[in-house]
Design a protein around this motif. Structure first.
Motif: not given
Lengths: 340, 127
Positions: B16-17, B38-39, B42-43, B45-47, B93
């Motif tokens: 995603l990153m 933005s992607i 969020t990447a 944040i997933v981490f 976020i």
């Protein structure tokens, strides 16, 4: 955690990410990005991060999508493709992405396994928060107690960052109505002159329930997912719903720009003010346990719980005002005449 | 194969990153660049949320934790997911919607002045 479900959601997320950056229509890109955020929300619920999921559902899938649609509405919908091949830029982009990705992939070997209970991140500091939150603060939602009490400084400056972002948008976009106007040549028709009685009636009936729910999310954040950020965003979204279903004048007649910015100020000041009250009573900044001297019928533990409610209220006021301000300025290009 | 499966969240976050970074650099349209940003966010944040996950753990809200009487019962740290990354990412976020607002405001200001959102057209006008 079910890894099959995880993998399904993650593959859908990657598909959405690829789709949203490759479609030619910016309006579609905004909507696919909303779907992407919603899938993220599902993923986080699945991983047990319920507060993060709640925030993503209200902020990422809700307000971000509205902001994207507003920006696309005010500019242009089409991505121009002039047939110029941009091999150079694309090559640099691919090179940067793959080199950063390669370095990170090389580093993954040193990471602890996914969801390992004995990973360093889960063994040093976080057990203290988990085991002591009830005895220290009487708040069962550990995320709220860490957010508002143990790491209160962090959250205070995050709120200040939101406020600064709201001010920056006003500084960049705000123009008076009488100034030189540069109308866009290409009109994007989404809802211009479109007045639907059903939508207006339903929206109008929904707003009080949304605001009540926002207050519930704010006040019940100690015991369930939720808190100041989520409640504030839902409260702001109810105002945005008024502005979308009616028009900008209806919203600004009820909540003028002056009040909006003032409320953003008040929110940050409530947070910092509670910290200063603690300081005046002789404790450290944001050490709420000292508040039991001025709050009736509380001990030191319950005072921390009530102090958290106070600062979460400040966060909610600031966040709702800034979310409304962001929408109003972006949707009207800073002119405050009409919105979507 | 086991090595790949054991860390699948980390592979996806890197993917995603990379998508986000590529969009930020290579896309010509400014709104697409903002979506790429933005992607990317969020990447990250997933981490972080992946770091906080624990096998066999529940959500970080202590069960039956209401009232004063429950305080005596001991809470086992292994039963609840790590709350610290959740807190950091929750605020991240909300800050990301702030950065998104500022980025879109800059895009609108650019459009107002150059009447275009395409990077190459704006650069041509700047020359």
């Amino acid at each position: 955690m079910i890894w099959q479900l995880d993998l399904l959601i993650l593959s859908l997320i990657v598909l959405c990410a690829l789709a949203t950056i490759s479609v030619k229509d910016l309006f579609s890109a905004a909507i696919i990005f909303g779907a992407y955020s919603f899938l993220m929300c599902l993923l986080w619920t699945e991983m047990g991060a319920v507060d993060v999921a709640f925030t993503e559902a209200s902020v990422g899938a809700g307000v971000s999508t509205v902001l994207f649609v507003a920006a696309v509405f005010r500019t242009t919908r089409k991505v121009k493709d002039r047939g110029v091949k941009r091999y150079w830029t694309k090559g640099v982009g691919l090179l940067a992405a793959t080199s950063v990705g390669g370095v990170l992939i090389a580093a993954v070997g040193d990471f602890p396994g996914f969801a390992d209970p004995l990973s360093p991140a889960s063994t040093h500091l976080s057990p203290y928060f988990i085991t002591n939150t009830l005895t220290d603060t009487a708040v069962p939602n550990i995320v709220t107690s860490v957010l508002a009490d143990y790491r209160g400084y962090d959250t205070m400056f995050e709120t200040a960052v939101i406020f600064a972002a709201g001010l920056a948008v006003i500084a960049i976009l705000r123009r008076s109505k009488t100034g030189v106007q540069h109308e866009s040549r290409e009109k994007v028709i989404l809802s211009e002159g479109y007045e639907d009685t059903i939508i207006r009636l339903v929206a109008r009936k929904m707003v009080p329930f949304m605001q009540l729910f926002a207050l519930y999310v704010l006040a019940h954040g100690h015991h369930s997912p939720g808190g100041g950020f989520q409640g504030g965003v839902i409260l702001g979204a109810s105002f945005i719903l008024i502005a979308i279903s009616y028009d900008m004048k209806m919203l600004l007649g009820r909540m003028s720009e002056k009040w909006n910015v003032l409320l953003g100020n008040i929110g940050v000041l409530v947070y910092a003010g509670i910290g200063f009250v603690c300081l005046l009573l002789g404790a450290n900044f944001l050490d709420y346990s000292i508040l039991h001297r001025i709050l009736p019928a509380t001990d030191e533990i319950m005072a921390r719980s009530h102090g958290m409610l106070g600062i979460e209220t400040g966060v909610a006021i600031a966040v709702s005002a800034i979310v409304v301000s962001l929408y109003v300025n972006i949707a009207s290009q800073g002119k405050h005449d009409k919105g979507l | 194969m086991e090595y790949i499966l054991a860390k699948y969240n980390y592979w996806i976050y890197i993917l995603l990153m990379m998508i986000g970074l590529y969009a930020m650099i290579a896309k010509n349209n400014l709104v697409k660049k903002v979506i790429g940003m933005s992607i990317f966010q969020t990447a990250i944040i997933v981490f972080y949320v992946s770091i906080g996950a624990k096998r066999g753990a529940s959500i970080p809200i202590i069960a039956h934790g209401h009232g004063h009487d429950v305080i005596a019962t001991a809470v086992s740290a292994a039963e609840y997911a790590n709350p610290l990354p959740h807190v950091l990412m929750l605020t991240a976020i909300v800050v990301s919607v702030g950065t998104l607002g500022v980025a879109l405001a800059v895009c609108l200001a650019i459009y107002r002045r150059y009447n275009s959102l395409e990077e190459d057209e704006i650069l041509e006008q700047l020359r």
